[in-house]
Design a protein around this motif. Structure first.
Motif, PDB file in Angstrom:
ATOM      1  N   THR A   2       0.840  -1.191   0.000  1.00 42.63           N
ATOM      2  CA  THR A   2       0.000   0.000   0.000  1.00 42.63           C
ATOM      3  C   THR A   2       0.879   1.246   0.000  1.00 42.63           C
ATOM      4  O   THR A   2       1.458   1.616   1.022  1.00 42.63           O
ATOM      5  N   ARG A   3       0.974   1.905  -1.145  1.00 37.48           N
ATOM      6  CA  ARG A   3       1.780   3.117  -1.249  1.00 37.48           C
ATOM      7  C   ARG A   3       0.949   4.367  -0.979  1.00 37.48           C
ATOM      8  O   ARG A   3       1.467   5.366  -0.493  1.00 37.48           O
ATOM      9  N   VAL A   4      -0.341   4.311  -1.313  1.00 34.06           N
ATOM     10  CA  VAL A   4      -1.231   5.454  -1.126  1.00 34.06           C
ATOM     11  C   VAL A   4      -2.415   5.023  -0.258  1.00 34.06           C
ATOM     12  O   VAL A   4      -3.087   4.042  -0.567  1.00 34.06           O
ATOM     13  N   VAL A  45      -3.143   1.007  -3.673  1.00 32.70           N
ATOM     14  CA  VAL A  45      -3.962   2.051  -3.057  1.00 32.70           C
ATOM     15  C   VAL A  45      -4.978   1.391  -2.133  1.00 32.70           C
ATOM     16  O   VAL A  45      -5.602   0.391  -2.496  1.00 32.70           O
ATOM     17  N   SER A  46      -5.163   1.943  -0.943  1.00 31.98           N
ATOM     18  CA  SER A  46      -6.168   1.397  -0.027  1.00 31.98           C
ATOM     19  C   SER A  46      -6.972   2.533   0.590  1.00 31.98           C
ATOM     20  O   SER A  46      -6.546   3.687   0.610  1.00 31.98           O
ATOM     21  N   VAL A 159      -2.099   1.963   7.112  1.00 29.51           N
ATOM     22  CA  VAL A 159      -0.727   2.405   6.831  1.00 29.51           C
ATOM     23  C   VAL A 159       0.237   1.234   7.011  1.00 29.51           C
ATOM     24  O   VAL A 159       0.183   0.517   8.011  1.00 29.51           O
ATOM     25  N   THR A 160       1.114   1.047   6.032  1.00 27.38           N
ATOM     26  CA  THR A 160       2.113  -0.023   6.092  1.00 27.38           C
ATOM     27  C   THR A 160       3.507   0.587   5.938  1.00 27.38           C
ATOM     28  O   THR A 160       3.668   1.799   5.726  1.00 27.38           O
ATOM     29  N   ASP A 161       4.510  -0.269   5.998  1.00 30.33           N
ATOM     30  CA  ASP A 161       5.887   0.196   5.810  1.00 30.33           C
ATOM     31  C   ASP A 161       6.112   0.717   4.401  1.00 30.33           C
ATOM     32  O   ASP A 161       7.081   1.443   4.149  1.00 30.33           O
ATOM     33  N   ASP A 162       5.228   0.365   3.476  1.00 37.81           N
ATOM     34  CA  ASP A 162       5.366   0.797   2.084  1.00 37.81           C
ATOM     35  C   ASP A 162       4.623   2.097   1.791  1.00 37.81           C
ATOM     36  O   ASP A 162       4.748   2.642   0.696  1.00 37.81           O
ATOM     37  N   ASP A 188       8.797   9.836   6.967  1.00 37.26           N
ATOM     38  CA  ASP A 188       8.883  10.202   5.550  1.00 37.26           C
ATOM     39  C   ASP A 188       7.594   9.968   4.764  1.00 37.26           C
ATOM     40  O   ASP A 188       7.590   9.376   3.685  1.00 37.26           O
ATOM     41  N   LEU A 189       6.496  10.458   5.314  1.00 37.43           N
ATOM     42  CA  LEU A 189       5.214  10.377   4.627  1.00 37.43           C
ATOM     43  C   LEU A 189       4.852  11.744   4.055  1.00 37.43           C
ATOM     44  O   LEU A 189       5.182  12.786   4.638  1.00 37.43           O
ATOM     45  N   THR A 190       4.141  11.738   2.951  1.00 41.01           N
ATOM     46  CA  THR A 190       3.598  12.966   2.380  1.00 41.01           C
ATOM     47  C   THR A 190       2.103  13.004   2.689  1.00 41.01           C
ATOM     48  O   THR A 190       1.402  12.009   2.515  1.00 41.01           O
ATOM     49  N   LEU A 191       1.632  14.153   3.147  1.00 39.55           N
ATOM     50  CA  LEU A 191       0.222  14.348   3.439  1.00 39.55           C
ATOM     51  C   LEU A 191      -0.381  15.294   2.406  1.00 39.55           C
ATOM     52  O   LEU A 191       0.154  16.369   2.159  1.00 39.55           O
ATOM     53  N   VAL A 192      -1.485  14.872   1.801  1.00 39.68           N
ATOM     54  CA  VAL A 192      -2.227  15.720   0.868  1.00 39.68           C
ATOM     55  C   VAL A 192      -3.634  15.859   1.424  1.00 39.68           C
ATOM     56  O   VAL A 192      -4.367  14.866   1.540  1.00 39.68           O
TER      57      VAL A 192
END
Length: 287
Positions: A2-4, A45-46, A159-162, A188-192
């Motif tokens: 899960t990247r997004v 995506v999840s 949320v996962t390590d990916d 190191d996460l991006t928040l939108v």
């Protein structure tokens, strides 16, 4: 992988994680395509779904519980409706404001607000009971600790390590912010954030956990970049820019969503949203 992770807002209680994801994903793809960014595969995506936590138990009436102005609780519910009314009146000429002459059979502020909001491009479709139900969900999130904790846990599970990007709409941006603050070990996460009410004083900003200090909210430790996207006509995102309340690192971006200013789909299809997500997925440098 899960990247997004997507985080929805209010009024999703009769949907489910997969059906909502299927509804959002094409718009997410469109935004990335318009930004000339690689499309993230569906399996990466999840949806952090929590709508069922607000789903009422079985009742005798058909549809939403039969709520009217008399059911609106004094305090946060009433304040939200009045705030939405003032915001809608400020940007939509067809919505009469609180200072307009009273021509209704009742002068109660809540009923006037509901009647006025029925002419708003955002609130026109939902029935009066849906508007009240939406305000009630926000109130319950902020005033019922068990609900608040359960909602946050849904995001934690997603949320996962990916995970590289969290995209949060409306109340979902509050959920994302508080959960990120509660998990400084994530990195190191991006928040939108889309159509976020995070900076709305009184009803939202002052109720955040952790609480703001001296008018400034804490920066969520795991977030390396934060893009906040808002339409000027979005009556829920009353304060369009978050940088003054959450720090200058927030990149506030304006978009035009047409008549449905708060709807998640035009937010997701916006080139600016696709660029913010695509840049984060591109890794260091974002190019």
């Amino acid at each position: 992988m899960t990247r997004v992770v997507l985080v929805h807002g209010i009024a999703q209680q009769v949907k489910g994680p997969q059906s909502l994801l299927d509804h959002w994903y094409p718009a997410l793809r469109d935004g990335l395509t318009l930004a000339d960014r690689p499309v993230v595969p569906a399996e990466e995506v999840s949806m952090a779904f929590y709508g069922d936590l607000f789903r009422p138990k079985g009742h005798r009436s058909v549809g939403e519980p039969d709520l009217d102005a008399s059911d609106v609780e004094v305090g946060l519910e009433e304040d939200l409706l009045l705030q939405w009314w003032e915001s809608a009146a400020a940007v939509e000429s067809q919505v009469t404001g609180p200072d307009a002459p009273v021509r209704l059979r009742t002068s109660r502020r809540v009923q006037r607000a509901l009647d006025a909001l029925s002419h708003s491009s955002f609130f026109a479709a939902p029935a009066e009971r849906m508007m009240i139900s939406s305000a009630r969900q926000v109130r319950r999130y902020f005033t019922e600790p068990d609900i608040r904790a359960a909602v946050g846990e849904r995001l934690v599970r997603a949320v996962t390590d990916d995970t590289e990007v969290i995209v949060a709409h409306s109340l979902g941006s509050v959920v994302a912010y508080e959960t990120l603050c509660a998990h400084p070990e994530w990195r190191d996460l991006t928040l939108v954030t889309l159509g976020s009410p995070l900076a709305v004083r009184g009803t939202v900003f002052d109720r955040l956990v952790p609480p703001p200090r001296d008018g400034l909210a804490r920066w969520p430790a795991p977030v390396k970049a934060w893009t906040n996207i808002a339409d000027r006509g979005d009556v829920v995102a009353l304060v369009k820019e978050l940088a003054s309340a959450f720090g200058k690192r927030v990149d506030d971006v304006a978009v035009h969503n047409g008549a449905k200013a708060h709807d998640v789909h035009p937010y997701l299809t916006a080139l600016e949203t696709g660029e913010a997500i695509g840049k984060a997925l591109a890794g260091p440098g974002g190019d």
